[in-house]
Motif scaffolding. Structure first.
Motif, PDB file in Angstrom:
ATOM      1  N   SER A 130       0.822  -1.203   0.000  1.00 12.68           N
ATOM      2  CA  SER A 130       0.000   0.000   0.000  1.00 12.68           C
ATOM      3  C   SER A 130       0.864   1.263   0.000  1.00 12.68           C
ATOM      4  O   SER A 130       0.596   2.221  -0.731  1.00 12.68           O
ATOM      5  CB  SER A 130      -0.921  -0.010   1.217  1.00 12.68           C
ATOM      6  N   LEU A 131       1.924   1.254   0.788  1.00 12.64           N
ATOM      7  CA  LEU A 131       2.817   2.410   0.851  1.00 12.64           C
ATOM      8  C   LEU A 131       3.605   2.578  -0.444  1.00 12.64           C
ATOM      9  O   LEU A 131       3.855   3.697  -0.887  1.00 12.64           O
ATOM     10  CB  LEU A 131       3.744   2.299   2.057  1.00 12.64           C
ATOM     11  N   GLU A 132       3.990   1.474  -1.059  1.00 16.72           N
ATOM     12  CA  GLU A 132       4.679   1.555  -2.349  1.00 16.72           C
ATOM     13  C   GLU A 132       3.760   2.171  -3.403  1.00 16.72           C
ATOM     14  O   GLU A 132       4.178   3.016  -4.198  1.00 16.72           O
ATOM     15  CB  GLU A 132       5.149   0.164  -2.787  1.00 16.72           C
ATOM     16  N   THR A 133       2.507   1.756  -3.398  1.00 17.24           N
ATOM     17  CA  THR A 133       1.523   2.306  -4.334  1.00 17.24           C
ATOM     18  C   THR A 133       1.359   3.805  -4.111  1.00 17.24           C
ATOM     19  O   THR A 133       1.355   4.593  -5.061  1.00 17.24           O
ATOM     20  CB  THR A 133       0.174   1.584  -4.169  1.00 17.24           C
ATOM     21  N   THR A 134       1.236   4.195  -2.861  1.00 17.75           N
ATOM     22  CA  THR A 134       1.085   5.609  -2.527  1.00 17.75           C
ATOM     23  C   THR A 134       2.278   6.423  -3.016  1.00 17.75           C
ATOM     24  O   THR A 134       2.119   7.510  -3.589  1.00 17.75           O
ATOM     25  CB  THR A 134       0.916   5.785  -0.999  1.00 17.75           C
ATOM     26  N   GLN A 135       3.469   5.884  -2.824  1.00 22.94           N
ATOM     27  CA  GLN A 135       4.666   6.613  -3.261  1.00 22.94           C
ATOM     28  C   GLN A 135       4.724   6.724  -4.778  1.00 22.94           C
ATOM     29  O   GLN A 135       5.116   7.769  -5.309  1.00 22.94           O
ATOM     30  CB  GLN A 135       5.926   5.938  -2.729  1.00 22.94           C
ATOM     31  N   ALA A 136       4.351   5.680  -5.482  1.00 24.18           N
ATOM     32  CA  ALA A 136       4.343   5.731  -6.946  1.00 24.18           C
ATOM     33  C   ALA A 136       3.337   6.772  -7.435  1.00 24.18           C
ATOM     34  O   ALA A 136       3.621   7.536  -8.363  1.00 24.18           O
ATOM     35  CB  ALA A 136       4.042   4.354  -7.530  1.00 24.18           C
ATOM     36  N   ILE A 137       2.170   6.824  -6.823  1.00 25.22           N
ATOM     37  CA  ILE A 137       1.158   7.821  -7.191  1.00 25.22           C
ATOM     38  C   ILE A 137       1.678   9.225  -6.890  1.00 25.22           C
ATOM     39  O   ILE A 137       1.536  10.138  -7.702  1.00 25.22           O
ATOM     40  CB  ILE A 137      -0.180   7.546  -6.478  1.00 25.22           C
ATOM     41  N   ASP A 138       2.282   9.391  -5.714  1.00 22.36           N
ATOM     42  CA  ASP A 138       2.834  10.698  -5.353  1.00 22.36           C
ATOM     43  C   ASP A 138       3.898  11.119  -6.355  1.00 22.36           C
ATOM     44  O   ASP A 138       3.978  12.293  -6.736  1.00 22.36           O
ATOM     45  CB  ASP A 138       3.421  10.678  -3.952  1.00 22.36           C
TER      46      ASP A 138
END
Length: 142
Positions: A130-138
């Motif tokens: 979930s955090l990896e996804t958030t960072q990619a989106i950011d």
């Protein structure tokens, strides 16, 4: 209000990803995504006091037709997931302890539980994706 605006921007970014991804997805991967989506949909129905069987009857549908309806969205979601995973890797993004701390704090506030209780219920390994996804989106938002 800020969360809603961020969510809208994220939605706009993510909606453009699938059309840029040219990949043949294995049938088994698509079927697995459909099953995951079906399970989530069923949980949502149950939280509203309805089950999937009743929903299918109400909508005059059957399981096979319903899964067929879910297939385009499943393919789209898989492409988004693969794209975000690739962005995370190619851009050498990292999930750091401060990211976990912030997520645990946010979850603690959201559920009215102590951070320690959240950590017990949700180990770091379960938050990683979930955090990896958030960072990619950011990263895409920059």
């Amino acid at each position: 209000m800020k969360k809603a605006a961020e969510s809208k921007i994220n939605e706009q970014i993510l909606s453009k990803l699938p059309e840029k991804i040219k990949v043949d997805l294995p049938d088994a991967m698509i079927a697995s995504q459909i099953e995951n989506s079906l399970r989530d949909f069923s949980y949502n129905l149950q939280s509203q006091g309805m089950n999937l069987e009743s929903y299918l009857k109400f909508t005059n549908s059957d399981m096979s037709a319903f899964k067929d309806q879910m297939k385009p969205r499943a393919i789209e979601q898989l492409k988004i997931d693969l794209a975000l995973e690739e962005i995370f890797k190619k851009e050498n993004l990292k999930v750091e302890d401060k990211d976990f701390d912030k997520q645990y704090k946010d979850l603690s506030d959201m559920y009215g539980m102590s951070v320690d209780d959240i950590k017990k219920a949700l180990p770091k390994e379960q938050l990683q994706s979930s955090l990896e996804t958030t960072q990619a989106i950011d990263f895409l938002r920059l």
